[in-house]
Design a protein around this motif. Structure first.
Motif, PDB file in Angstrom:
ATOM      1  N   UNK A   5      39.702  23.360  36.231  1.00 34.99           N
ATOM      2  CA  UNK A   5      38.406  23.657  36.836  1.00 34.99           C
ATOM      3  C   UNK A   5      37.495  24.353  35.837  1.00 34.99           C
ATOM      4  N   UNK A   6      38.024  25.323  35.114  1.00 38.66           N
ATOM      5  CA  UNK A   6      37.229  26.042  34.128  1.00 38.66           C
ATOM      6  C   UNK A   6      36.666  25.093  33.082  1.00 38.66           C
ATOM      7  N   UNK A   7      37.497  24.170  32.619  1.00 38.66           N
ATOM      8  CA  UNK A   7      37.039  23.208  31.612  1.00 38.66           C
ATOM      9  C   UNK A   7      35.840  22.417  32.121  1.00 38.66           C
ATOM     10  N   UNK A   8      35.920  21.903  33.347  1.00 36.71           N
ATOM     11  CA  UNK A   8      34.842  21.066  33.880  1.00 36.71           C
ATOM     12  C   UNK A   8      33.583  21.892  34.141  1.00 36.71           C
ATOM     13  N   UNK A   9      33.734  23.091  34.693  1.00 36.71           N
ATOM     14  CA  UNK A   9      32.556  23.929  34.942  1.00 36.71           C
ATOM     15  C   UNK A   9      31.852  24.286  33.645  1.00 36.71           C
ATOM     16  N   UNK A  10      32.625  24.609  32.623  1.00 34.87           N
ATOM     17  CA  UNK A  10      32.025  24.976  31.336  1.00 34.87           C
ATOM     18  C   UNK A  10      31.416  23.756  30.662  1.00 34.87           C
ATOM     19  N   UNK A  25      39.437  30.802  47.220  1.00 40.36           N
ATOM     20  CA  UNK A  25      40.360  31.941  47.246  1.00 40.36           C
ATOM     21  C   UNK A  25      41.455  31.795  46.189  1.00 40.36           C
ATOM     22  N   UNK A  26      42.041  30.596  46.080  1.00 37.33           N
ATOM     23  CA  UNK A  26      43.238  30.419  45.264  1.00 37.33           C
ATOM     24  C   UNK A  26      42.939  30.102  43.800  1.00 37.33           C
ATOM     25  N   UNK A  27      41.771  29.525  43.520  1.00 32.27           N
ATOM     26  CA  UNK A  27      41.508  29.036  42.166  1.00 32.27           C
ATOM     27  C   UNK A  27      40.132  29.455  41.643  1.00 32.27           C
ATOM     28  N   UNK A  28      39.094  29.066  42.360  1.00 31.58           N
ATOM     29  CA  UNK A  28      37.747  29.133  41.789  1.00 31.58           C
ATOM     30  C   UNK A  28      37.235  30.549  41.592  1.00 31.58           C
ATOM     31  N   UNK A  29      37.568  31.449  42.502  1.00 28.81           N
ATOM     32  CA  UNK A  29      36.993  32.801  42.389  1.00 28.81           C
ATOM     33  C   UNK A  29      37.394  33.473  41.076  1.00 28.81           C
ATOM     34  N   UNK A  30      38.655  33.365  40.720  1.00 30.19           N
ATOM     35  CA  UNK A  30      39.107  33.986  39.469  1.00 30.19           C
ATOM     36  C   UNK A  30      38.441  33.345  38.266  1.00 30.19           C
ATOM     37  N   UNK A  31      38.234  32.031  38.320  1.00 32.93           N
ATOM     38  CA  UNK A  31      37.574  31.336  37.213  1.00 32.93           C
ATOM     39  C   UNK A  31      36.154  31.849  37.041  1.00 32.93           C
ATOM     40  N   UNK A  32      35.423  31.975  38.132  1.00 34.15           N
ATOM     41  CA  UNK A  32      34.027  32.394  38.056  1.00 34.15           C
ATOM     42  C   UNK A  32      33.914  33.885  37.727  1.00 34.15           C
ATOM     43  N   UNK A  90      35.895  35.541  36.046  1.00 33.66           N
ATOM     44  CA  UNK A  90      36.325  35.750  34.674  1.00 33.66           C
ATOM     45  C   UNK A  90      35.259  35.507  33.641  1.00 33.66           C
ATOM     46  N   UNK A  91      34.107  34.982  34.064  1.00 29.81           N
ATOM     47  CA  UNK A  91      33.021  34.731  33.134  1.00 29.81           C
ATOM     48  C   UNK A  91      33.247  33.452  32.344  1.00 29.81           C
ATOM     49  N   UNK A  92      32.245  33.088  31.573  1.00 31.37           N
ATOM     50  CA  UNK A  92      32.347  31.892  30.746  1.00 31.37           C
ATOM     51  C   UNK A  92      31.710  30.668  31.341  1.00 31.37           C
ATOM     52  N   UNK A  93      31.443  30.688  32.662  1.00 34.20           N
ATOM     53  CA  UNK A  93      30.748  29.562  33.276  1.00 34.20           C
ATOM     54  C   UNK A  93      29.295  29.936  33.519  1.00 34.20           C
ATOM     55  N   UNK A  94      28.490  28.908  33.850  1.00 29.20           N
ATOM     56  CA  UNK A  94      27.075  29.139  34.162  1.00 29.20           C
ATOM     57  C   UNK A  94      26.841  29.231  35.663  1.00 29.20           C
ATOM     58  N   UNK A  95      27.916  29.238  36.453  1.00 30.49           N
ATOM     59  CA  UNK A  95      27.789  29.234  37.920  1.00 30.49           C
ATOM     60  C   UNK A  95      27.177  30.540  38.409  1.00 30.49           C
ATOM     61  N   UNK A  96      26.070  30.427  39.147  1.00 31.08           N
ATOM     62  CA  UNK A  96      25.433  31.616  39.719  1.00 31.08           C
ATOM     63  C   UNK A  96      25.288  31.525  41.237  1.00 31.08           C
ATOM     64  N   UNK A  97      25.704  30.416  41.833  1.00 31.84           N
ATOM     65  CA  UNK A  97      25.670  30.271  43.288  1.00 31.84           C
ATOM     66  C   UNK A  97      26.936  29.557  43.738  1.00 31.84           C
ATOM     67  N   UNK A  98      27.645  30.150  44.686  1.00 34.06           N
ATOM     68  CA  UNK A  98      28.860  29.550  45.238  1.00 34.06           C
ATOM     69  C   UNK A  98      28.708  29.453  46.745  1.00 34.06           C
ATOM     70  N   UNK A  99      28.985  28.265  47.285  1.00 39.26           N
ATOM     71  CA  UNK A  99      28.965  28.041  48.729  1.00 39.26           C
ATOM     72  C   UNK A  99      30.333  27.488  49.114  1.00 39.26           C
ATOM     73  N   UNK A 100      30.952  28.083  50.123  1.00 40.98           N
ATOM     74  CA  UNK A 100      32.253  27.597  50.578  1.00 40.98           C
ATOM     75  C   UNK A 100      32.141  27.004  51.982  1.00 40.98           C
ATOM     76  N   UNK A 101      33.122  26.175  52.300  1.00 43.00           N
ATOM     77  CA  UNK A 101      33.178  25.609  53.644  1.00 43.00           C
ATOM     78  C   UNK A 101      34.642  25.519  54.045  1.00 43.00           C
ATOM     79  N   UNK A 102      34.879  25.366  55.325  1.00 46.61           N
ATOM     80  CA  UNK A 102      36.219  25.190  55.846  1.00 46.61           C
ATOM     81  C   UNK A 102      36.416  23.737  56.254  1.00 46.61           C
TER      82      UNK A 102
END
Length: 558
Positions: free
Chosen positions: A119-124, A139-146, A148-160
């Protein structure tokens, strides 16, 4: 240029097209957003997506995507930005696509099986500035990636995945619960907070990248194929017009939406036809069979392993399949024996289709209503003929055009071929010289214009100097009644350099020995081709799209 070679330019396959189908396509919509808006205008109250016990109309998809687009722009999303979709086969995928397009953005399709490193590779690499994500994946993957810095992501929207339905089927939702994703936005809250809002229009152009779709990376790091609006609009309509689908049809979504088949053959097709798309979160055979029985789809396209799993369910009948007008299969080659077994079990002929991420799904398909021939020499079932406005050639090792019937690399030129890879000019120049895609697949064309896929170039086995294509050995083994699935790889051999090994999973209750299968293969192919050893396994490793992973089996034997 010989008469045989000039046959590619003369397009002999046109004589095989369905009656009333011309050689070219006049595309109805310059962009996929135009296709969606045309379906919306035709009938806002028509169902766009069925999801378990719920049907969302085109009007609801429109209002939800408006709300998401407004929320993203409030958080700095501008024209040309990328929205990553880290989702399963849920309505949110469709809503995220339309929202990104409404504000001039590009969607980035992310495999929900990807872990943090991937995921980090693709986001970067994509420089995505926003992420729409399943809550459990956040919860399990993306939050730690974001975080942790290094991506340009500034908005996250989740759904169930539980949203937009009330059935809560335990076969796919066992243990599922809505998860608080604070500080990320919740998609249901976005709908409420921005109800009635509309984003400032930012109409995409036909040449804009609609979706960045990353290649599997089997021969290197994944590359983002830039599937443009024009690419997707052309091939979505190719599906529609090749088969003759319209608003009265229903598309069953069995391929993952993050994959090119699901993106174009499910979402894109449903948009250009203005018909419902049937989704079930992820592929679980029993759940999908229930959806078939409840929603009565008329068309689907998926890997042959999907159809093998569906027909193996106890109690399935031909009546369960009676609503289908057309079934196509792509993503992995079909052995003639599997095609025959499917027809026997369902009463339906399964049409072959072939394409890659870089061809925005199909470059070839069996004309609807026709039967693909089997090559007598190799035993391969034809993958079809080039679709509208598409030229396909066969090239040799030195790049020379080969005569009809000779085996070489399949190269494709047409409106569905992507302009290149995201920020990778060298890879673009190597794989897409002059805009013509070097597929890396090996095959040939017969005199009538039918094309046959022999194998991937990298999978060829060199046994005592003889070329052995795994696909041919697999097709022979599929003819044995005990064989459910098979994959063939080359393994080191002191005498032959390489030799042939088969990994086989058996039909339920079947009993056959290694020697019996080897003898069966020996009796049906040349002496240098048949497998010298066979390993029996419960299941073969596969991608999420159902393609068997030979590379993992090679690692087992290394």
């Amino acid at each position: 240029m010989s008469a045989d070679v000039s046959a590619y330019a003369s397009r002999p396959w046109l004589a095989l097209y369905r009656e009333g189908t011309g050689p070219s396509l006049v595309v109805d919509h310059p962009t996929m957003l135009d296709a969606f808006r045309a379906a919306l205008a035709r009938d806002p109250r028509a169902v766009a997506v069925y999801y378990f016990d719920r049907g969302l109309t085109f009007a609801e998809i429109d209002s939800r995507s408006d709300a998401l687009a407004v929320a993203l722009t409030e958080r700095g999303f501008v024209r040309g930005d990328r929205l990553a979709l880290y989702l399963q086969n849920d309505p949110a995928f469709v809503i995220g696509l339309v929202a990104a397009w409404k504000i001039g953005g590009t969607a980035v399709a992310v495999n929900p099986m990807n872990k943090a490193r991937e995921l980090s590779y693709i986001l970067v690499d994509s420089a995505a500035t926003a992420l729409l994500c399943l809550d459990e994946l956040y919860r399990d993957v993306a939050r730690a990636v974001i975080d942790g810095g290094g991506t340009a992501v500034r908005a996250v929207v989740t759904y169930s995945a539980l949203d937009e339905q009330t059935r809560d089927d335990a076969r796919v939702f066992s243990g599922a619960a809505r998860i608080s994703s604070d500080p990320a936005l919740d998609l249901e809250s976005v709908y409420q907070q921005h109800a009635g809002g509309r984003p400032e229009p930012s109409r995409p152009a036909a040449g804009d990248t609609a979706v960045l779709m990353y290649t599997s990376g089997t021969t290197g790091v994944p590359k983002g194929a830039m599937n443009t609006h024009a690419n997707l609009a052309f091939n979505a309509q190719t599906y529609r017009d090749w088969i003759g689908l319209d608003a009265d049809d229903r598309v069953l979504g069995v391929a993952p939406l993050f994959h090119i088949t699901g993106l174009v053959g499910h979402i894109g097709l449903a948009m250009v036809a203005g018909c419902p798309l049937i989704l079930a979160h992820r592929f679980e055979p029993g759940v999908v069979l229930d959806a078939i029985r409840e929603r009565r789809p008329t068309f689907t396209v998926g890997s042959i392993t999907v159809f093998t799993a569906l027909t193996a369910i106890p109690g399935v009948t031909k009546g369960d399949w009676s609503s289908f007008r057309a079934v196509f299969s792509g993503g992995a080659p079909i052995a003639p024996a599997l095609e025959a077994a499917f027809a026997e079990q369902t009463g339906l002929y399964i049409h072959n289709i072939y394409g890659l991420t870089e061809t925005s799904s199909p470059s070839h398909a069996v004309p609807f209503g026709a039967r693909a021939p089997v090559d007598q020499k190799t035993g391969a079932l034809s993958v079809g003929v080039p679709v509208f406005d598409t030229i396909v050639r066969i090239l040799g090792e030195d790049g020379e055009e080969l005569p009809v019937g000779e085996v070489g690399e399949i190269v494709v030129a047409g409106p569905q071929v992507v302009p290149g890879y995201w920020n990778r000019p060298d890879a673009t120049a190597a794989s897409l010289p002059g805009g013509e895609l070097r597929t890396g697949d090996v095959g040939f064309m017969d005199a009538d214009g039918w094309f046959y896929l022999v194998d991937r170039k990298k999978d060829m086995i060199n046994a005592s100097g003889y070329k052995v294509w795994p696909r041919e050995v697999e097709d022979v083994l599929y003819g044995h009644p005990a064989v459910r699935e098979v994959a063939v790889v080359g393994v080191p051999d002191e005498y032959r350099g390489e030799t042939v090994k088969a990994f086989v999973s058996l039909q339920p209750g079947a009993d056959v020995t290694e020697d019996e299968l080897i003898d069966y293969a020996r009796r049906n192919m040349a002496a240098y081709k048949y497998p010298r050893s066979i390993a029996f396994v419960p299941d073969l490793p596969k991608t999420v799209t159902g393609k068997i992973l030979r590379r993992e089996l090679r690692q087992v034997t290394a």
